[in-house]
Design a protein around this motif. Structure first.
Motif: not given
Lengths: 272, 666
Positions: A58-79
């Protein structure tokens, strides 16, 4: 397939028309047709419910999801720009792989949902190019050919290019204005003096507004971010500087149409 | 080694999942085509050079692409770094490991590093400063701000810049984070060829003659590459206080464990790492070191394996022992082209005394082992030192032993292993335990702080270590008698054992008891013909034939024809069945890659189906709030359903990643 082929041949050679390897068109009351639906795909022999998620997982998944969310909000992600998101994921070969992505988002716009509405003002920004200006980069660790991209010099080039185009338009409009003014003063000598004067003033005012507008646009362009100019650049890619002038040159427009097309094709070849 | 088709598919999806389509398109082509310059990339991807340059900048920033400028031609070539791409799937695990070792602050720093790719210390500091400011602003604007943070904390665990530096120093010391140098951006092959060219120019005048010079060249290249790698390593900070890392490590370990049992109540109030005044060079560029993280993940896997086989207390002691070893192991697998393959007598080791001193007080070594009467246990054999010389023989014997007691230790299926309760471990020692409840009671109540307590603790720990050493999996090996016994861990054999048990579990699951039995028989006895198998396996010939055919279709076992004469007629040919472990392992890996990509595709589809709800939660005005606050009942139900689905899929990816780790990296 082979069986069917043989059957047809047999029918041709054998009893004649209307009979297909023993089957006739005559009505047969006793005939039993199989109307049972085909069997479903057999069940997977080894289906089990996976073990529940442990606290560690559960912790690992939460970490992963949080990181991914941040990356997607960040400037490097392309839709994604996929033309058809429901197309099968499997592709055969590069050509098909590349085809599934839209290169021009405007041409592939969905007319029903693509138009921006008021409620979409909070939707996350769609980005087809990463916004490199939002992130610190350590230039020395990148190959030299990317330096200009990292620093946004490339954007500067585009901006200069646009500015040049705008200047040209401006000059053209200014010359038009001068011509109009000349015409206005010439017409002023006629009978309906007052009315013509008004028209002339109108025309000059209109030009002024237009010019101001163009200035404004050029100014905005300067302040805009790189990605905003991407679209403009895409358009500009097709028409070189000279072409831009030609487009506004009404007399030369149709004469040079063929050349334009050729130019475009050449440009395309360069890209691919 | 070029990645397989399934691996390519998976990595493209992973990159797509993390950094979006543009990068993924470039990365896929780079993986499929190998190294390419921008011009050719543009040809294969149909992207404009401008798009490519942006995409490549992102990929390089995240360490996913190597680049190399060829001086002769002046072209820059780009090459995919598949290890880093796979590392994206592990991000969650690595953050968890960081939290286990160094507390929530370290998790947050690792998180930031994942986000930023490689970055200099000053950039990291800036990122934190702006983040703290954001938080301050958020609190000022509305006091009812509920962040969607994992732990429900509204403030980041890193309070001050000083603390950030301390955390970074710890991470650098432990190797989870390493300094970045320019040579890291060259792919291993490029580095190799560059050094080869240099050495050829310097020492051999352009070319080598004869086998002797070639060997010499190889050795020189190896030395040079080793030197380059040694240069990269973090040299530590002079200002650091001695023994700091070890001490904190121990404390954190226990804290973590306690937290595990309590649930998710984190100790965010008291930061575990305090500002010790040391500062890093702000221009130092750092990134996450996947190799070292794999070592930590391997240790976790080994501890889980020990827990499953022996028991919790023993596994905790084993974990502590591995933690000591971890500092001395920079990577899981040595690279034959860089490392000198010297037959070291023993790997890094630790003594019982060392272990007992760092072992946390929360672990009571008195429990977990039962006491059999001294007549039943022959410790004499255990006291003998084993040398590594007989390792190859050992491996064979090991196989035999595991065959012998196969039936009474049914391997658990992957994923279910976590469920196995410690209490009903059918360990032979536990059996003895239950038959002697009185003695066990005595051991358990042995808590009083008497003068002999320390000695006893040592003895008890030693017993656990001996238990680990005598297990069929050979968790530890005794190498000396200093400090109440010196121990080392033969990771290769141990991992091989784990792989074997995992393959066994899969065979049992897929082919039933008889298939499992046949495979193990083939593994032990080598190549067999059908008749022998009928006798040995005690199965009907008909059953055996169908089973073998089934397993051959699945590619687990295969057949070899040995003609008795030159005609190769069927009745004059012997058919031998065999089971190839290496092949089974690659098959498992390939299937796992495939399964992981399918899961990622499924994830995409599920997200698209629930797009309406997910789009709501992504709106920029509400994305920092808890969905429960702003969604209505129906939407909330939908959101929970999709969230649970995503969680399950991600969990499955994590479990499959465990398999990949076991078969590929450890």
């Amino acid at each position: 397939m082979a069986g069917r082929g043989r059957g047809r041949g047999g029918a041709g050679a054998g009893a004649g028309a209307g009979q297909l390897k023993g089957a006739t068109w005559e009505y047969d009351a006793s005939i039993q047709l199989e109307s049972k639906p085909a069997d479903l795909f057999p069940k997977h022999p080894n289906l089990r419910k996976p073990a529940p998620i442990t606290t560690k997982e559960r912790r690992e998944i939460d970490n992963f999801k949080k990181l991914q969310d941040q990356i997607h909000r960040g400037p490097l992600y392309t839709q994604p720009t996929k033309r058809d998101p429901n197309a099968p994921a499997k592709t055969f070969g590069e050509e098909q792989f590349n085809k599934q992505f839209g290169t021009n988002s405007k041409a592939n716009m969905d007319p029903f949902h693509g138009v921006e509405t008021y409620s979409m003002r909070y939707a996350p920004k769609q980005r087809t190019l990463p916004k490199l200006s939002d992130q610190p980069f350590n230039k020395t660790l990148f190959p030299e050919e990317l330096w200009s991209t990292l620093e946004g010099e490339e954007g500067q080039e585009v901006r200069n290019h646009l500015n040049r185009a705008m200047e040209r338009k401006e000059a053209m409009l200014a010359s038009m204005k001068a011509a109009e003014n000349g015409a206005g003063s010439g017409a002023g000598n006629g009978a309906d003096n007052g009315a013509d004067k008004g028209a002339g003033a109108d025309a000059s005012a209109k030009t002024k507004i237009l010019l101001e507008k163009i200035h404004k646009v050029a100014g905005d362009e300067d302040n805009e971010e790189l990605e905003e100019e991407q679209d403009a650049e895409d358009v500009d890619d097709a028409y070189e500087d000279e072409d831009l002038g030609e487009d506004y040159n009404a007399e030369g427009y149709f004469d040079d149409g063929e050349d334009d097309q050729e130019d475009e094709a050449d440009g395309g070849d360069e890209n691919y | 080694m070029a990645p397989s088709k399934n691996a390519v598919e998976l990595m493209a999806l992973l990159v797509d999942e993390a950094y979006g389509e543009l990068t993924s398109r470039i990365f896929t082509i780079l993986l499929r085509r190998g190294r390419l310059p921008i011009r050719l990339l543009s040809m294969h991807t149909l992207l404009t050079p401008r798009q490519l340059r942006h995409g490549l900048a992102v990929l390089i920033q995240q360490g996913l692409v190597y680049h190399n400028l060829e001086v002769d031609t002046g072209t820059t070539f780009y090459e995919a770094n598949d290890d880093a791409a796979y590392g994206l799937a592990r991000a969650g695990k690595i953050m968890d490991v960081a939290e286990n070792r160094f507390g929530p602050a370290a998790r947050d720093v690792v998180h930031k590093l994942f986000l930023l790719g490689h970055c200099s210390v000053s950039d990291l500091v800036t990122a934190y400063e702006s983040k703290n400011k954001d938080h301050a602003n958020g609190n000022a604007e509305g006091s009812s701000t509920i962040t969607n943070d994992v732990n429900g904390q509204s403030v980041s665990p890193v309070d001050s810049i000083g603390q950030l530096h301390s955390v970074l120093i710890q991470l650098l010391d432990s190797g989870f984070v390493e300094p970045v140098v320019r040579s890291m951006f060259h792919s291993p092959e490029d580095t190799h060829s560059m050094i080869e060219r240099q050495i050829l120019q310097e020492s051999f005048g352009g070319s080598t003659k004869g086998a002797k010079q070639k060997d010499e060249l190889k050795l020189k290249i190896k030395n040079r590459m080793n030197a380059i790698r040694a240069e990269r390593e973090w040299k530590g900070n002079a200002k650091k206080r001695p023994l700091n890392g070890e001490h904190i490590n121990g404390i954190n370990g226990t804290n973590k464990r306690r937290r595990l049992s309590n649930g998710s109540s984190t100790v965010s109030g008291d930061p575990l790492i305090e500002d010790d005044g040391s500062r890093l060079d702000p221009t130092l560029v750092i990134h996450i070191n996947y190799e070292k993280c794999n070592v930590a993940l391997r240790n976790e896997a080994l501890v889980a394996f020990a827990k499953e086989r022996i028991g919790e207390i023993t596994s905790l002691i084993f974990a502590q022992g591995l933690a000591i070893l971890e500092k001395k192991i920079p990577r899981c697998r040595i690279n034959p082209s860089i490392d000198k393959v010297v037959d070291l007598p023993d790997g890094p080791g630790f003594t019982t005394k060392e272990l007992t001193t760092v072992l946390s007080k929360a672990v009571n070594p008195g429990t977990g082992i039962g006491k059999a009467s001294s007549g039943e246990v022959n410790t004499r054999a255990l006291e003998r030192l084993e040398s590594r010389k007989h390792k190859s023989e050992e491996v064979k014997i090991e196989g035999d032993v595991s065959m012998g007691d196969g039936p009474d230790e049914e391997p658990t299926i992957n994923g279910h292993t976590h469920l196995s309760d410690i209490e009903d471990d059918d360990d032979p020692f536990e059996e003895g335990d239950k038959s002697n409840p009185a003695k066990r009671r005595k051991l358990v109540t042995f808590q009083a702080e008497s003068s002999g307590d320390r000695e006893n603790r040592l003895e008890l720990v030693k017993k656990h270590l001996m238990l680990l050493a005598t297990d069929d999996a050979k968790f530890l090996r005794r190498t000396g008698n200093n400090g109440y016994g010196e121990w080392t861990c033969d990771f290769e054999t141990l991992v091989a054992k784990m792989q074997e048990s995992e393959v066994d579990a899969l065979l049992l699951e897929n082919f039933g008891i008889s298939g499992h039995r046949l495979a193990r028989m083939l593994r032990r006895l080598g190549k067999l013909d059908e008749k022998t198998m009928v006798d040995t396996a005690k199965l009907k010939p008909k059953d055996i034939r169908t089973k073998l055919a089934e397993m051959q279709m699945a590619g687990v076992i295969d057949i070899q024809e040995v003609p008795r004469d030159s005609n190769r007629t069927t009745n004059r040919t012997i058919f031998l069945w065999f089971f190839d472990e290496a092949r089974a392992a690659t098959m498992v890996t390939e299937h796992t890659y495939k399964a992981m990509s399918r899961i990622l595709q499924r994830l995409d589809i599920e997200r698209r189906r629930a797009h309406d709800v997910l789009a709501l939660t992504k709106r920029s005005d509400v994305r920092d709030f808890d969905p429960e606050v702003y969604l209505d009942a129906n939407q909330l139900n939908d959101f929970r359903a999709i969230d649970a689905k995503i969680d399950n899929l991600l969990c499955q990816i994590g479990r499959l990643d465990g398999l990949i780790g076991l078969f590929q990296e450890f």
